[in-house]
Design an enzyme around this catalytic site. Structure first.
Site, PDB file in Angstrom:
ATOM      1  N   ASN A  10       0.727  -1.011   0.004  1.00 50.37           N
ATOM      2  CA  ASN A  10       0.025  -0.082   0.020  1.00 50.37           C
ATOM      3  C   ASN A  10       0.886   1.375  -0.051  1.00 50.37           C
ATOM      4  O   ASN A  10       1.426   1.661   1.134  1.00 50.37           O
ATOM      5  CB  ASN A  10      -0.931  -0.084   1.222  1.00 50.37           C
ATOM      6  CG  ASN A  10      -1.716   1.187   1.570  1.00 50.37           C
ATOM      7  OD1 ASN A  10      -1.961   1.944   0.662  1.00 50.37           O
ATOM      8  ND2 ASN A  10      -2.268   1.455   2.469  1.00 50.37           N
ATOM      9  N   HIS A  94      -9.532   1.563   4.387  1.00 53.50           N
ATOM     10  CA  HIS A  94      -8.432   1.608   5.204  1.00 53.50           C
ATOM     11  C   HIS A  94      -8.592   2.506   6.126  1.00 53.50           C
ATOM     12  O   HIS A  94      -9.242   3.431   6.091  1.00 53.50           O
ATOM     13  CB  HIS A  94      -7.282   2.082   4.370  1.00 53.50           C
ATOM     14  CG  HIS A  94      -6.080   2.224   4.793  1.00 53.50           C
ATOM     15  ND1 HIS A  94      -5.447   2.934   5.635  1.00 53.50           N
ATOM     16  CD2 HIS A  94      -4.988   1.389   4.948  1.00 53.50           C
ATOM     17  CE1 HIS A  94      -4.253   2.867   6.063  1.00 53.50           C
ATOM     18  NE2 HIS A  94      -3.934   1.721   5.531  1.00 53.50           N
ATOM     19  N   GLU A 164      -5.714  -4.552  10.258  1.00 54.22           N
ATOM     20  CA  GLU A 164      -4.777  -3.594  10.625  1.00 54.22           C
ATOM     21  C   GLU A 164      -5.136  -2.955  11.694  1.00 54.22           C
ATOM     22  O   GLU A 164      -5.841  -1.807  11.754  1.00 54.22           O
ATOM     23  CB  GLU A 164      -4.600  -2.693   9.298  1.00 54.22           C
ATOM     24  CG  GLU A 164      -4.496  -3.522   8.165  1.00 54.22           C
ATOM     25  CD  GLU A 164      -3.709  -2.088   7.210  1.00 54.22           C
ATOM     26  OE1 GLU A 164      -2.360  -2.445   6.491  1.00 54.22           O
ATOM     27  OE2 GLU A 164      -4.545  -1.338   6.774  1.00 54.22           O
ATOM     28  N   GLY A 170       2.130   2.249  10.873  1.00 56.61           N
ATOM     29  CA  GLY A 170       3.125   3.341  10.453  1.00 56.61           C
ATOM     30  C   GLY A 170       3.752   3.803  11.673  1.00 56.61           C
ATOM     31  O   GLY A 170       4.548   4.717  12.006  1.00 56.61           O
ATOM     32  N   SER A 210       3.199  -2.021  10.387  1.00 57.02           N
ATOM     33  CA  SER A 210       4.644  -2.252  10.588  1.00 57.02           C
ATOM     34  C   SER A 210       5.207  -3.413  10.326  1.00 57.02           C
ATOM     35  O   SER A 210       6.217  -3.752  11.081  1.00 57.02           O
ATOM     36  CB  SER A 210       4.970  -1.678  12.040  1.00 57.02           C
ATOM     37  OG  SER A 210       4.540  -0.360  12.417  1.00 57.02           O
TER      38      SER A 210
END
Ligand code: PGA
Length: 250
Positions: A10, A94, A164, A170, A210
């Site tokens: 992504n 997302h 997620e 991140g 991550s």
């Protein structure tokens, strides 16, 4: 037979056509042709044409689509145009869409159905915030996101799911293999009650947040983790392919 892990990148709002072309040239040399079906890239709409030109056999798609095909919807991306540009998949729901653009489960449900009606396989993203995890609400939150996104869904249509956790995206903080597997099991069970047990087994459930070559191996050993949705580490061929190699060793 050991399962083959899926690696979906992504790119978020990164790279333009020039960098996409360079990335593709490098990626072609890094993965054997028979393994390209294990890779997917989700890119900005401005890069779709480049992927279609450079590598039409590769799977790719947009990071978001709108729930109508056309009309007065300034700034949106159309699923049928994505299809025309060679896409086979689309990301839906997302957490950045949910958090920054206030997308709801109801909207993700409409996007799922429209993507599917154009032959795009939707990847529905779900995940809890840190606050929700600490309050013990993880299972409830992710099941609600999944069930509401699958409202009115044809159980025979193809879909993928991505778990997620928002706190892992991140941040460099990856879920432990046990935390990820627990969530994936809950999602598999929920899929089973919506789609039926047989069908639920055919839905890949990816982990995202991550993921790096250093943590992919351990996560890939878990039964219900079928692959990864990779943000930062998908921007470089070395780490993107590194994740695939680490997760396909056992
Ligand atoms: P990350 O992003 O790998 O950079 O944490 C994952 C994602 O948002 O899909």
């Amino acid at each position: 037979m050991p399962k083959k892990m899926i690696c979906a990148g992504n790119w978020k709002l990164n790279k333009g056509p020039k960098e996409t072309k360079e990335f593709v040239a490098e990626l072609k040399n890094a993965i054997p042709a028979e393994q390209i079906s294990n890779f997917v890239l989700f890119v900005s709409p401005t890069n779709l044409q480049t992927l279609q030109n450079e590598w039409p056999e590769f799977s790719f798609g947009p990071q978001n689509i709108f729930w109508e095909d056309s009309g007065a919807f300034t700034g949106e991306t159309s699923a049928n145009v994505a299809k025309e540009l060679g896409c086979s998949m689309a990301l839906v729901g997302h957490s950045e869409r949910r958090q920054i653009f206030s997308e709801t489960n109801e909207q993700t449900a409409k996007k799922m159905k429209l993507a599917s009606s154009h032959g795009l396989v939707p990847v529905i993203c779900v995940g809890e915030t840190l606050e929700q995890r600490e309050a013990g609400e993880t299972s409830q939150v992710i099941c609600e996101q999944l069930e509401e996104a699958l409202e009115g869904w044809n159980p025979n249509s193809k879909l993928w799911v991505a778990y997620e956790p928002v706190w892992a995206i991140g941040t460099g903080k990856v879920a432990t293999p046990e935390q990820a597997e627990d969530a994936h099991k809950v999602l598999r069970k929920s899929l089973s009650s919506i789609l039926g047990e047989e069908q639920s087994k055919s839905v890949p459930i990816l982990y995202g947040g991550s993921v790096k070559p250093e943590n992919a191996g351990e996560l890939s050993l878990k039964e219900n983790i079928d692959g990864f949705l990779i943000g930062g580490a998908s921007l470089k061929v070395e780490s993107f392919v590194g994740i695939f190699n680490e997760s396909n060793q056992s």
